[in-house]
Scaffold this motif. Structure first.
Motif, PDB file in Angstrom:
ATOM      1  N   UNK A 139       0.847  -1.098  -0.082  1.00 31.15           N
ATOM      2  CA  UNK A 139       0.200  -0.093  -0.214  1.00 31.15           C
ATOM      3  C   UNK A 139       0.751   0.933   0.037  1.00 31.15           C
ATOM      4  N   UNK A 140       1.753   1.199   0.798  1.00 30.74           N
ATOM      5  CA  UNK A 140       2.521   2.289   1.162  1.00 30.74           C
ATOM      6  C   UNK A 140       3.654   2.807  -0.526  1.00 30.74           C
ATOM      7  N   UNK A 141       3.630   1.601  -0.483  1.00 32.77           N
ATOM      8  CA  UNK A 141       4.427   1.791  -2.542  1.00 32.77           C
ATOM      9  C   UNK A 141       3.485   2.335  -3.060  1.00 32.77           C
ATOM     10  N   UNK A 142       2.424   2.052  -3.204  1.00 32.85           N
ATOM     11  CA  UNK A 142       1.730   2.131  -4.565  1.00 32.85           C
ATOM     12  C   UNK A 142       0.905   3.715  -4.287  1.00 32.85           C
ATOM     13  N   UNK A 143       1.194   3.978  -2.690  1.00 34.19           N
ATOM     14  CA  UNK A 143       0.676   5.977  -2.816  1.00 34.19           C
ATOM     15  C   UNK A 143       1.742   6.789  -2.714  1.00 34.19           C
ATOM     16  N   UNK A 144       3.088   6.476  -2.479  1.00 32.68           N
ATOM     17  CA  UNK A 144       4.728   6.891  -2.136  1.00 32.68           C
ATOM     18  C   UNK A 144       4.952   7.016  -3.626  1.00 32.68           C
ATOM     19  N   UNK A 145       4.963   6.010  -4.860  1.00 30.37           N
ATOM     20  CA  UNK A 145       5.777   5.674  -5.832  1.00 30.37           C
ATOM     21  C   UNK A 145       4.403   5.262  -7.067  1.00 30.37           C
ATOM     22  N   UNK A 146       3.429   4.904  -6.711  1.00 31.24           N
ATOM     23  CA  UNK A 146       2.893   4.549  -8.521  1.00 31.24           C
ATOM     24  C   UNK A 146       1.479   6.263  -7.928  1.00 31.24           C
TER      25      UNK A 146
END
Length: 343
Positions: A139-146
């Protein structure tokens, strides 16, 4: 999803279907589904019984990120659609490693499509809750990077509901990231006895409503929102009947003994931690109830594309018997605030 008596998707699969007048532009839609080839087996196993023709149209529309989808959005006056993998996805995958890998692949695939049209699309992360800690990291990857706007989870994961304490690591991350979770319906883990022998009530007709409403109530009565008071959940279909039930929920909860009392009335959590969308509910009665019960900032427009007809949903919200300032909030203002959309 609407079905005619032959089991064929009705209005939602009609060609054309555009409103006679130009649609009001600027709508934001939050429950708009896509699929990628590696998820077709999951989709086909869970899809309600429809004709082969209807199934082919649904799959074609969910695989499409271009002309057909954008034409439907334009015809309904939708400026931005928040896309999500159609259920059940990896929620039904028994292999945790495979589920985790496929969820990340789905998010990467969705991100590539969003990057091609960032002016029209946003995204909800698809998460493998078989491993809650990894799901939190994804989730954090999706929000911060994607640059996704939150997550959509398709009900329970192999019979484990989101109130299970092992999921606290996920709720902690969701709250810290300040993004919402869209709790989407799916099949019962075990078919309730009351639904046996009445397939007419299975899946979207009624089963998914009771399942999703109950899942949301589990979050309340087990104290998820006491532990994570800033966590935000979205329910589709005008709140899965919950806006009608708030007084009775408070009355009967107060009457019920419990070893884990929550800090406030159940209705208080619905009003502070849950928002609803109009997906699959084109009727003034539930719209009026949702606005009255939850407040004007907690109701948002959605279509449920391609399972519902975009033009029908657009006409409904444009003509609903509500004040114009409230209509603007429902069509785009509330979603823009909750999802922190800049444009």
């Amino acid at each position: 999803m609407r079905l005619d008596r032959r089991g064929v998707l009705a209005t939602s699969l009609a060609l054309g279907g555009a409103a006679t007048a130009a649609p009001v532009p600027g709508k934001i839609a939050l429950e708009e589904h896509v699929i990628i080839p590696s998820f077709l087996d999951y989709l086909n196993k869970a899809m309600p019984p429809v004709s082969a023709e209807a199934r082919a149209v649904l799959v074609r529309r969910m695989l499409d990120f271009g002309e057909e989808r954008l034409a439907a959005m334009d015809g309904a006056g939708v400026s931005r659609a928040i896309l999500s993998i159609s259920g059940p996805g990896v929620q039904v995958e028994p292999d945790t490693a495979r589920a985790t890998r496929l969820a990340a692949e789905a998010n990467d695939a969705l991100a590539r499509e969003i990057q091609r049209r960032p002016d029209r699309y946003g995204g909800f992360a698809h998460l493998a809750m078989q491993d809650p800690a990894q799901a939190a990291r994804e989730l954090e990857r999706c929000v911060r990077e994607l640059n996704f706007q939150g997550a959509m989870i398709n009900h329970h994961t192999l019979g484990v509901y989101l109130d299970d304490p092992r999921n606290d690591v996920f709720w902690e991350r969701l709250q810290a990231l300040e993004v919402p979770l869209y709790l989407h319906p799916d099949d019962s883990f075990r078919m309730p006895h009351v639904l046996e022998g009445v397939p007419e009530l299975h899946k979207p007709t009624w089963e998914w409503t009771t399942e999703t409403a109950t899942h949301a109530l589990r979050l309340i009565v087990t104290g998820v929102f006491d532990r994570f008071p800033r966590a935000q959940v979205i329910l589709g279909h005008m709140g899965e009947t919950l806006p009608y039930m708030l007084w009775r929920l408070d009355s009967r909860y107060a009457f019920t003994p419990t070893r884990r009392p929550i800090r406030r009335k159940p209705s208080d959590y619905v009003r502070s931690n849950i928002s609803v969308t109009t997906s699959g509910q084109c009727d003034d009665v539930p719209l009026t109830a949702a606005l009255a019960a939850l407040g004007e900032s907690r109701v948002m427009f959605s279509i449920d594309y391609p399972y519902e007809d975009s033009a029908t949903a657009a006409r409904f919200i444009e003509k609903a018997a509500i004040a114009e300032d409230v209509r603007a909030r429902v069509m785009h203002g509330n979603a823009r605030a909750l999802l922190k959309l800049r444009s």
